[in-house]
Scaffold this active site. Structure first.
Site, short mmCIF file in Angstrom:
data_model
loop_
_atom_site.label_atom_id
_atom_site.label_comp_id
_atom_site.label_asym_id
_atom_site.label_seq_id
_atom_site.Cartn_x
_atom_site.Cartn_y
_atom_site.Cartn_z
N LYS A 136 -4.34 -7.50 -0.32
CA LYS A 136 -3.01 -7.55 -0.95
C LYS A 136 -2.03 -8.42 -0.19
O LYS A 136 -1.22 -9.13 -0.80
CB LYS A 136 -2.46 -6.15 -1.13
CG LYS A 136 -3.12 -5.37 -2.25
CD LYS A 136 -2.43 -4.02 -2.47
CE LYS A 136 -3.05 -3.30 -3.66
NZ LYS A 136 -2.44 -1.98 -3.90
N ASP A 181 0.12 -4.06 4.68
CA ASP A 181 -0.75 -3.41 3.70
C ASP A 181 -2.18 -3.65 4.13
O ASP A 181 -2.50 -4.73 4.64
CB ASP A 181 -0.52 -3.98 2.29
CG ASP A 181 -0.91 -2.99 1.19
OD1 ASP A 181 -1.97 -2.35 1.32
OD2 ASP A 181 -0.15 -2.86 0.21
N SER A 229 -7.06 -1.58 -11.43
CA SER A 229 -6.15 -0.50 -11.80
C SER A 229 -4.72 -0.74 -11.30
O SER A 229 -3.78 -0.12 -11.77
CB SER A 229 -6.66 0.84 -11.25
OG SER A 229 -6.63 0.85 -9.83
N ASN A 230 -4.57 -1.65 -10.33
CA ASN A 230 -3.23 -1.98 -9.81
C ASN A 230 -2.40 -2.78 -10.81
O ASN A 230 -1.17 -2.74 -10.78
CB ASN A 230 -3.33 -2.80 -8.52
CG ASN A 230 -4.08 -2.12 -7.40
OD1 ASN A 230 -4.72 -2.79 -6.60
ND2 ASN A 230 -4.02 -0.81 -7.33
N LEU A 231 -3.08 -3.54 -11.67
CA LEU A 231 -2.39 -4.54 -12.49
C LEU A 231 -1.48 -3.92 -13.56
O LEU A 231 -0.65 -4.61 -14.14
CB LEU A 231 -3.41 -5.47 -13.14
CG LEU A 231 -4.36 -6.19 -12.16
CD1 LEU A 231 -5.28 -7.13 -12.91
CD2 LEU A 231 -3.59 -6.92 -11.08
N GLN A 232 -1.61 -2.63 -13.79
CA GLN A 232 -0.76 -1.94 -14.76
C GLN A 232 0.69 -1.88 -14.31
O GLN A 232 1.61 -1.75 -15.10
CB GLN A 232 -1.33 -0.52 -14.99
CG GLN A 232 -0.41 0.46 -15.68
CD GLN A 232 0.11 1.53 -14.73
OE1 GLN A 232 -0.02 1.40 -13.51
NE2 GLN A 232 0.72 2.56 -15.28
N CYS A 244 0.36 9.07 -6.83
CA CYS A 244 0.34 8.35 -8.11
C CYS A 244 -1.09 8.17 -8.61
O CYS A 244 -1.34 8.18 -9.81
CB CYS A 244 1.02 6.99 -7.96
SG CYS A 244 2.80 7.09 -7.73
N ASP A 263 3.21 5.46 -0.77
CA ASP A 263 3.06 6.53 -1.76
C ASP A 263 2.43 7.78 -1.15
O ASP A 263 1.81 8.58 -1.85
CB ASP A 263 2.21 6.05 -2.95
CG ASP A 263 0.76 5.75 -2.56
OD1 ASP A 263 0.46 5.74 -1.35
OD2 ASP A 263 -0.06 5.53 -3.46
N ASN A 264 2.57 7.96 0.16
CA ASN A 264 2.00 9.16 0.78
C ASN A 264 2.93 9.67 1.88
O ASN A 264 3.66 8.90 2.50
CB ASN A 264 0.60 8.88 1.33
CG ASN A 264 0.62 7.87 2.46
OD1 ASN A 264 0.83 8.22 3.61
ND2 ASN A 264 0.41 6.60 2.14
N CYS A 316 -15.80 15.35 -8.15
CA CYS A 316 -14.49 14.96 -8.71
C CYS A 316 -14.31 13.47 -8.43
O CYS A 316 -15.30 12.73 -8.37
CB CYS A 316 -13.36 15.79 -8.10
SG CYS A 316 -13.18 15.61 -6.31
#
Length: 389
Positions: free
Chosen positions: A89, A65, A72-75, A196, A133-134, A346
């Site tokens: 990480k 990694d 935002s990762n902690l969710q 995601c 995730d890609n 954006c």
């Protein structure tokens, strides 16, 4: 002759619930301790993978990694805590799983997996678990595993939906099972399937699918149970509906079909059209940097700022732009000032580039500028107090 694997008294106590399973027993545990498993990605899927494989006693775990822990990762990335924010990480993951099980070996690769390094990293492992995730990395992991004769335990997640399979598995008769290219010969068009980060994911879903991945890894290593070789498991967490589909070898597979045409790794960004499409779109529109926008604001230069993200994104963080979501940006055209510089933004600059092309083509605008890097660049370079999502 290889040295026989033995267990200390502490290890026998730790793994006692495995040892008393008749089909598993000491032999299954010995196979786990002898095994080497590489986890590609330590995020939502990688978190349960690493936790359960470490707890189960997999002898060597590798972690690839190149990201750092973000709030935002902690969710969903339960491997990490608030104290890990800002830490690479792989470092935070290794610390956590070493604390969970000191009897295993952990190897870290704080780097992006690429065509240049994938074969060198993967060759030293027995099984690879893909937690990415890609699409470029999924095809890269798959192709490297096929070329090296490694098993690839795959999963993916999106919003409430997840899928799991086992690719390139060697059966008892010496035949390799289907791989990712048999299921998805070519990637979808760029932008058709959001990541995601763009589409979201319910926090518990990667925990479920990553745990199923860990279960498949353990079955592959131990030989206990029937793996998902030749099958794709699908789950909708919103309705709790599941399906299992058959996956077959494709004779046209470029890696191991009847007439293989690919014998090495390729440029997967180009193969998936990701970077190329984005670069072309951005190159075709004028741009300003976030520092340019900041100077315009401070000096009072007349301009209009338009935000083409979705309303829920705007509610998370915004820089006071006028909201005009990309899907309906044409309806906003009559509110765009043609007599001053108009900045469109954006999250990262991709959607805003598309919006500008649409507005220029359909309405003839000539005064539109894309904010390079979008909200993410603004947070990084101008106002770090704003949340990054």
């Amino acid at each position: 002759m290889a040295e026989e694997v033995t267990f200390s008294k502490e290890e026998l106590e730790r793994y006692s619930r495995h040892l008393i399973i008749p089909q598993f027993n000491i032999e299954g545990q010995r196979k786990l301790k002898e095994s080497r498993v590489l986890i590609v990605g330590s995020g939502g899927l990688g978190s349960p993978l690493l936790l359960y494989l470490a707890a189960a006693g997999v002898g060597t775990l590798g972690i690839v990694d190149f990201d750092v822990v973000d709030e935002s990762n902690l969710q969903r990335q339960v491997l990490f805590g608030i104290d890990d924010v800002g830490t690479p990480k792989v470092e935070a993951a290794a610390k956590r799983i070493r604390a969970l099980n000191p009897h295993i070996t952990v190897k870290t690769y704080n780097t992006q997996l690429t065509s240049a390094n994938a074969l060198d990293i993967i060759k030293d492992y027995d099984v690879v678990a893909d937690g990415t995730d890609n699409f470029p990395t999924r095809y890269l992991v798959n192709d490297a595993c096929v070329l090296l004769d490694k098993v690839n335990v795959y999963a993916s997640i999106y919003r409430f939906e997840g899928q799991v399979s086992v690719f390139n598995h060697l059966d008892e008769e010496g035949n390799r099972g289907p791989n990712y290219r048999d299921l998805f010969p070519t990637p979808p068009p760029p932008g058709l399937v959001p990541s995601c980060a763009e589409g979201g994911v319910i926090g518990v879903l990667p925990g479920i699918m990553g745990s199923l991945q860990a279960n498949e890894v353990i079955k592959v290593i131990s030989g206990v149970g029937d793996t998902l070789n030749g099958r794709l498991f699908l789950m909708d967490a919103a309705t709790f509906e599941t399906r299992t589909l058959k996956v077959y070898r494709d004779p046209k597979n470029p890696l191991n079909g009847e007439n293989p045409t690919q014998t090495e790794l390729i440029d997967y960004e180009q193969f998936c059209g990701i970077g190329t499409t984005e670069r072309v779109e951005k190159a075709e529109v004028k741009e300003v940097s976030v520092s340019d926008l900041q100077r315009m604001r401070e000096s009072g230069v007349p301009h209009q700022l338009i935000d083409v993200r979705e309303p829920y994104e705007y509610a998370i963080v915004n820089i006071d732009g006028e909201l005009a979501p990309l899907k309906s940006v044409g309806e906003f055209a009559n509110r765009i000032d043609r007599n001053k510089q108009v900045i469109v933004h954006c999250r990262s600059g991709v959607r805003s580039a598309k919006a500008i092309k649409q507005l220029e083509t359909d309405f003839g605008f000539e005064n539109l500028y894309n904010l390079k890097g979008g909200i993410l660049a603004w947070v990084d370079e101008v106002d770090a107090s704003l949340p990054k999502y």
